[in-house]
Motif scaffolding. Structure first.
Motif, mmCIF file in Angstrom:
data_model
loop_
_atom_site.group_PDB
_atom_site.id
_atom_site.type_symbol
_atom_site.label_atom_id
_atom_site.label_comp_id
_atom_site.label_asym_id
_atom_site.label_seq_id
_atom_site.Cartn_x
_atom_site.Cartn_y
_atom_site.Cartn_z
ATOM 1 N N GLY A 131 -15.518 3.373 -1.214
ATOM 2 C CA GLY A 131 -16.764 2.781 -1.672
ATOM 3 C C GLY A 131 -16.471 1.463 -2.363
ATOM 4 N N GLU A 132 -16.921 1.326 -3.597
ATOM 5 C CA GLU A 132 -16.675 0.106 -4.359
ATOM 6 C C GLU A 132 -15.396 0.192 -5.184
ATOM 7 O OE1 GLU A 132 -18.475 -2.700 -4.161
ATOM 8 O OE2 GLU A 132 -19.511 -1.642 -2.547
ATOM 9 N N ARG A 133 -14.757 1.336 -5.195
ATOM 10 C CA ARG A 133 -13.606 1.542 -6.068
ATOM 11 C C ARG A 133 -12.293 1.385 -5.312
ATOM 12 N NH1 ARG A 133 -10.691 5.931 -8.394
ATOM 13 N NH2 ARG A 133 -11.744 7.428 -7.044
ATOM 14 N N VAL A 134 -11.377 0.641 -5.898
ATOM 15 C CA VAL A 134 -10.031 0.521 -5.345
ATOM 16 C C VAL A 134 -9.246 1.773 -5.715
ATOM 17 C CG1 VAL A 134 -7.879 -0.783 -5.402
ATOM 18 C CG2 VAL A 134 -10.070 -1.992 -5.490
ATOM 19 N N VAL A 135 -8.684 2.445 -4.719
ATOM 20 C CA VAL A 135 -7.964 3.693 -4.979
ATOM 21 C C VAL A 135 -6.465 3.562 -4.741
ATOM 22 C CG1 VAL A 135 -9.960 5.142 -4.519
ATOM 23 C CG2 VAL A 135 -8.417 4.530 -2.636
ATOM 24 N N GLY A 136 -6.030 2.414 -4.221
ATOM 25 C CA GLY A 136 -4.597 2.269 -3.999
ATOM 26 C C GLY A 136 -4.300 1.291 -2.890
ATOM 27 N N ALA A 137 -3.164 1.518 -2.227
ATOM 28 C CA ALA A 137 -2.725 0.604 -1.170
ATOM 29 C C ALA A 137 -1.922 1.349 -0.117
ATOM 30 C CB ALA A 137 -1.883 -0.530 -1.761
ATOM 31 N N LEU A 138 -2.050 0.890 1.121
ATOM 32 C CA LEU A 138 -1.195 1.346 2.217
ATOM 33 C C LEU A 138 -0.027 0.380 2.293
ATOM 34 C CD1 LEU A 138 -0.540 2.957 4.835
ATOM 35 C CD2 LEU A 138 -1.998 1.313 6.052
#
Length: 235
Positions: A131-138
């Protein structure tokens, strides 16, 4: 294996991603593990992949899924040193590419060590959003420099977007699963109280709720204790 086509993913990769989305996991970590395995298969078949997770603005980063020891150690070294592409992608920039680690100036402590100790020559980290929240990175790591040309980078962006959706679905499923488990457990506890004291469901819930408040214990934990011990709450 189909190679990424310019600006997108190969057909086989798209099929695998559709399957990942069509069969969402209850456990978000399992979705990430599947996604990391597919990332290696379709994006860095001679390299490694991982996911950096950030649960909040001030939370410590973690790696819930990695394709192997190299990717995990590459991530952990960044967390320990406080610098690196996965941290930058998870916190500051939507995409961070490193073409040649030994000559990389942005991360003077992490890059030379990752190259010398882990055999990583180039990397690409892409932000994951729920959604609008950054949860991490690949994070993608390769043993050769300049492994992520325009076509492969575009494919990685598409892949990261799909993985973020799969992660969001998995988290939603997990929340629903937990909610159903909690509801069922409270229902069992209510049933025991109704049978034991001849009261209705509303009154049984009031008893559980009162015990929860008086003991400063979560309602679901009060219900669990009753179901497991068959002892009347507060007795």
């Amino acid at each position: 294996m189909s190679a990424p086509r310019p600006g997108g993913l190969g057909g086989e990769a798209l099929v695998d991603l559709v399957q990942l989305l069509a069969e969402p996991e209850v456990d978000p970590t399992r979705s990430l593990e599947r996604g990391v395995a597919l990332a290696v298969r379709h994006l860095v078949p001679d390299g490694w992949a991982s996911v950096t997770e950030v649960t909040g603005p001030r939370s410590a980063p973690s790696t819930p899924a990695a394709s192997g020891d190299v990717a995990l150690r590459a991530d952990l070294l960044q967390y320990d040193l406080g610098e690196g592409p996965c941290l930058a992608a998870a916190r500051d920039e939507p995409e961070v590419g490193v073409d040649d680690l030994p000559s990389e100036a942005r991360y003077p402590r992490w890059a030379p060590r990752a190259a010398a100790e882990l055999g990583i020559a180039s990397s690409l980290s892409l932000r994951l959003r729920a959604g609008e929240r950054v949860v991490g990175a690949l994070n993608l790591y390769a043993p050769r420099p300049r492994s992520f040309d325009d076509g492969r980078a575009a494919a990685a962006r598409a892949f990261a977007a799909h993985l973020a959706v799969a992660l969001r679905w998995a988290r939603t499923n997990e929340q629903l699963h937990r909610a159903l488990e909690t509801r069922g457990l409270i229902g069992q506890a209510q049933g025991l109280l109704m049978e034991r004291f001849g009261i209705d469901a509303g009154r049984a819930f009031d008893v559980l709720n009162r015990v929860s408040q008086d003991s400063n214990t979560r309602l679901v934990d009060v219900a669990l204790r009753l179901v497991e011990t068959r002892r009347t709450p507060g007795a």
